[in-house]
Design an enzyme around this catalytic site. Structure first.
Site, PDB file in Angstrom:
ATOM      1  N   LYS A  52       0.835  -1.221   0.000  1.00 16.49           N
ATOM      2  CA  LYS A  52       0.000   0.000   0.000  1.00 16.49           C
ATOM      3  C   LYS A  52       0.862   1.262   0.000  1.00 16.49           C
ATOM      4  CE  LYS A  52      -1.912   1.898   4.011  1.00 16.49           C
ATOM      5  NZ  LYS A  52      -1.731   3.345   4.020  1.00 16.49           N
ATOM      6  N   ASN A  53       1.817   1.316   0.915  1.00 16.90           N
ATOM      7  CA  ASN A  53       2.563   2.569   1.070  1.00 16.90           C
ATOM      8  C   ASN A  53       3.525   2.833  -0.075  1.00 16.90           C
ATOM      9  OD1 ASN A  53       1.212   3.278   3.365  1.00 16.90           O
ATOM     10  ND2 ASN A  53       2.676   2.309   4.745  1.00 16.90           N
ATOM     11  N   CYS A  62      -5.502  13.484  12.207  1.00 19.51           N
ATOM     12  CA  CYS A  62      -6.308  12.287  12.105  1.00 19.51           C
ATOM     13  C   CYS A  62      -6.207  11.534  13.421  1.00 19.51           C
ATOM     14  CB  CYS A  62      -5.901  11.436  10.920  1.00 19.51           C
ATOM     15  SG  CYS A  62      -4.369  10.573  11.168  1.00 19.51           S
ATOM     16  N   ARG A 112      -0.311  15.456  12.673  1.00 21.49           N
ATOM     17  CA  ARG A 112       0.197  15.247  11.325  1.00 21.49           C
ATOM     18  C   ARG A 112       0.278  16.528  10.471  1.00 21.49           C
ATOM     19  NH1 ARG A 112      -1.885   9.436   9.301  1.00 21.49           N
ATOM     20  NH2 ARG A 112       0.159   9.440   8.375  1.00 21.49           N
ATOM     21  N   ASP A 143       3.764   1.554  12.104  1.00 19.39           N
ATOM     22  CA  ASP A 143       2.620   0.818  11.551  1.00 19.39           C
ATOM     23  C   ASP A 143       2.495  -0.607  12.087  1.00 19.39           C
ATOM     24  OD1 ASP A 143       1.771   2.962  10.110  1.00 19.39           O
ATOM     25  OD2 ASP A 143       2.458   2.245   8.157  1.00 19.39           O
ATOM     26  N   ARG A 168      -8.877  -0.356   4.220  1.00 16.37           N
ATOM     27  CA  ARG A 168      -8.008   0.681   3.624  1.00 16.37           C
ATOM     28  C   ARG A 168      -6.650   0.088   3.232  1.00 16.37           C
ATOM     29  NH1 ARG A 168      -6.415   4.794   7.416  1.00 16.37           N
ATOM     30  NH2 ARG A 168      -4.994   5.088   5.684  1.00 16.37           N
TER      31      ARG A 168
HETATM   32  C1  UD1 Z   1       4.310   7.931   8.624  1.00 17.40           C
HETATM   33  C2  UD1 Z   1       5.409   6.913   8.919  1.00 17.40           C
HETATM   34  C3  UD1 Z   1       5.336   5.878   7.819  1.00 17.40           C
HETATM   35  C4  UD1 Z   1       3.941   5.275   7.852  1.00 17.40           C
HETATM   36  C5  UD1 Z   1       2.850   6.326   7.707  1.00 17.40           C
HETATM   37  C6  UD1 Z   1       1.442   5.778   7.899  1.00 17.40           C
HETATM   38  C7  UD1 Z   1       7.631   7.238   9.825  1.00 17.40           C
HETATM   39  C8  UD1 Z   1       8.852   8.076   9.870  1.00 17.40           C
HETATM   40  N1  UD1 Z   1       6.683   7.609   8.969  1.00 17.40           N
HETATM   41  O1  UD1 Z   1       4.556   8.516   7.364  1.00 17.40           O
HETATM   42  O2  UD1 Z   1       6.319   4.888   8.005  1.00 17.40           O
HETATM   43  O3  UD1 Z   1       3.785   4.312   6.842  1.00 17.40           O
HETATM   44  O4  UD1 Z   1       3.048   7.326   8.682  1.00 17.40           O
HETATM   45  O5  UD1 Z   1       1.236   5.353   9.202  1.00 17.40           O
HETATM   46  O6  UD1 Z   1       7.544   6.251  10.524  1.00 17.40           O
HETATM   47  N2  UD1 Z   1       5.857  15.763  10.647  1.00 17.40           N
HETATM   48  C9  UD1 Z   1       5.832  17.129  10.893  1.00 17.40           C
HETATM   49  N3  UD1 Z   1       5.718  17.969   9.811  1.00 17.40           N
HETATM   50  C10 UD1 Z   1       5.632  17.510   8.528  1.00 17.40           C
HETATM   51  C11 UD1 Z   1       5.662  16.118   8.301  1.00 17.40           C
HETATM   52  C12 UD1 Z   1       5.771  15.264   9.386  1.00 17.40           C
HETATM   53  O7  UD1 Z   1       5.902  17.568  12.020  1.00 17.40           O
HETATM   54  O8  UD1 Z   1       5.546  18.330   7.606  1.00 17.40           O
HETATM   55  C13 UD1 Z   1       5.989  14.826  11.775  1.00 17.40           C
HETATM   56  C14 UD1 Z   1       4.747  13.934  11.920  1.00 17.40           C
HETATM   57  O9  UD1 Z   1       3.740  14.564  12.687  1.00 17.40           O
HETATM   58  C15 UD1 Z   1       5.320  12.715  12.583  1.00 17.40           C
HETATM   59  C16 UD1 Z   1       6.721  12.620  11.971  1.00 17.40           C
HETATM   60  O10 UD1 Z   1       7.026  13.923  11.502  1.00 17.40           O
HETATM   61  O11 UD1 Z   1       5.439  12.918  13.955  1.00 17.40           O
HETATM   62  C17 UD1 Z   1       6.833  11.612  10.838  1.00 17.40           C
HETATM   63  O12 UD1 Z   1       5.887  11.910   9.863  1.00 17.40           O
HETATM   64  P1  UD1 Z   1       5.957  11.426   8.357  1.00 17.40           P
HETATM   65  O13 UD1 Z   1       7.016  10.413   8.165  1.00 17.40           O
HETATM   66  O14 UD1 Z   1       5.928  12.601   7.481  1.00 17.40           O
HETATM   67  O15 UD1 Z   1       4.532  10.764   8.263  1.00 17.40           O
HETATM   68  P2  UD1 Z   1       3.975   9.971   7.060  1.00 17.40           P
HETATM   69  O16 UD1 Z   1       4.561  10.375   5.784  1.00 17.40           O
HETATM   70  O17 UD1 Z   1       2.503   9.981   7.233  1.00 17.40           O
END
Ligand code: UD1
Length: 423
Positions: free
Chosen positions: A22-23, A116, A121, A305, A399
């Site tokens: 998925k990812n 969410c 996020r 995850d 999902r």
């Molecule tokens: C994250 C997970 C990913 C997982 C997905 C769905 C990590 C590093 N990332 O990816 O493995 O598949 O969720 O569950 O494990 N953040 C900020 N500002 C930003 C972007 C991120 O503060 O602009 C923070 C987020 O709140 C979080 C951290 O950085 O605490 C990691 O986020 P990120 O890797 O960007 O999240 P996803 O891409 O959703």
């Protein structure tokens, strides 16, 4: 909204194949708009999140067709530069269209995704990085409007190795002028997979899988035929299911290198795991040991995850375990659900840490899926429990899992979907 009914106590035995990732699929589907033509994606999972990304693509003017698990996308006629608010609210990964559409059209309007169930996020790393690439950003009423006459490659220093921000910068940089260098880039396999796809399509990218990625902009991409890797989290989920049921199962199509951290933990708590090139056999024949100081981390650390699934497993271990959630601030919603089944868990809010006192048995109960992985974790808890468990609002599981009941029943579980009003 559907529920899943699980009758616990069956030992899992047999063989099961792991679906496509998925990812990896979601950013690659967004990336297809960078090419004006046809993309063929093989081994694409038929899950709600993929259907959602296809819907966004269709709204933008693409045509999509399935042949089995092969997804054929024609992005020749993508003309729109707007991603609707509804799309982004329904699925956060739609934010990847920010970089992809910007790359294609030099212009995009996209709604600001809210928080969410697992955390706030924010997307500040995405926006700050894109701004540095000669893109003007304007926020108006929750909509982000971006435009530029020319995307310019530059040096990007990420504060944190965010998966989404790394992917959005790569998508923006592929057709930019000049070279973009990402420092402190995410090293997740899903970033590598996006790079592999883009390179197949004609992009120039070095450093995938490391924290320094360099992208040299090219004029255009071309049609591609690409096979997606298997899903590391689905593999880990089914391993956790075997761990709680004292089973003996062979998983096929497993990305072994990507799940080393999961294998390591399950091995330490007493599962027997043997790996081949792309398969593994997992056996669990005695009460599992507890595990202290499990921490979620960016790759190659233990994945956030898989945190909920491990919590279900450790709820039945012989002693005290601890899990610290280091990626998201509110990913312990399953605690209250597991408690309904008899688990003993205390959350230390200030440290985002759960202390799990393993119990000898969980009892079936009516519980609620709060999110995708949390829902799958409750199905696992149900398999290890005595009696019947009903996981309500199980649509969120769809999902990310093509058919969790089909897969688990094929190795001896007793699960089935039922409609909510039966209860
Ligand atoms: C994250 C997970 C990913 C997982 C997905 C769905 C990590 C590093 N990332 O990816 O493995 O598949 O969720 O569950 O494990 N953040 C900020 N500002 C930003 C972007 C991120 O503060 O602009 C923070 C987020 O709140 C979080 C951290 O950085 O605490 C990691 O986020 P990120 O890797 O960007 O999240 P996803 O891409 O959703």
């Amino acid at each position: 909204m559907s529920s899943i009914k699980i009758t616990g106590g069956s030992e899992l035995k047999g063989e099961v194949r792991i679906q496509g990732s998925k990812n990896a699929a979601l950013p690659i589907i967004a990336a297809t708009v960078l090419n004006q033509g046809i993309t063929i994606l093989r081994n694409c999972p038929k899950i709600l999140d993929v259907f959602h990304m296809i819907k966004v693509l269709e709204e933008l003017g693409s045509v999509a067709k399935w042949e089995g698990n092969t997804l054929i996308l024609d992005t020749t006629s993508v003309s729109s530069t707007k991603v609707s608010e509804d799309s982004v609210q329904k699925m956060r990964s739609s934010i990847l269209f920010l970089g992809a559409l910007l790359g294609r059209n030099r212009e995009v309007s996209i709604a600001y995704p809210g928080g969410c169930s697992i955390g706030k996020r924010p997307i500040d790393y995405h926006l700050n990085s894109i701004k540095r690439m000669n893109v003007n950003l304007l926020e108006d009423n929750g909509i982000i409007h971006c435009h530029t006459d020319k995307i310019l490659g530059t040096d990007i220093f990420l504060q944190y190795p965010s998966v989404g921000a790394t992917q959005n910068v790569i998508l923006t940089a592929v057709l930019a002028e000049g070279v973009t260098r990402i420092y402190n880039a995410a090293r997740e396999p899903e970033v590598v997979e996006l790079c592999n796809f883009l390179v197949e399509a004609g992009a120039r990218i070095c450093g995938k899988g490391t924290s320094f990625i360099e992208i040299e902009g090219v004029k255009s991409l071309h049609d591609t035929d690409f096979k997606l890797s298997p899903d590391r989290i689905v593999a880990g989920t089914y391993m956790a299911a075997v761990a709680v049921t004292k089973g003996d199962v062979v998983l096929h199509d497993v990305p072994i290198q990507q799940i080393e951290s999961i294998i390591r933990i399950l091995d330490k708590i007493g599962c027997s795991i043997r790996t081949g090139d792309d398969y593994l056999r997992i056996r669990s024949y005695k009460r599992l040991l507890p595990y202290e100081n499990l921490r979620t981390r960016p790759y190659p650390g233990f994945p956030t995850d898989m945190q909920s699934q491990l919590m279900s497993v450790l709820s039945l271990a012989d002693g005290k375990s601890t899990i610290e959630e280091k990626i998201f601030e509110s990913r312990f919603q399953n605690v209250d659900e597991l408690k309904k089944m008899g688990a003993k868990i205390v959350v230390e809010e200030s440290e985002n840490k759960a202390v799990i006192f393993g119990v000898e048995r969980l009892e079936g109960a009516v519980v609620k899926a709060h999110d995708l992985r949390g829902g799958a974790a409750l199905v696992i808890a149900g398999l290890g429990a005595v009696g019947t468990t009903i996981v309500k609002e199980a649509t969120s599981i769809e999902r990310g899992y093509e058919d969790i009941c089909r897969d688990l029943n094929s190795i001896g579980a007793n699960t089935r979907y039922c409609s909510e009003n039966i209860l």
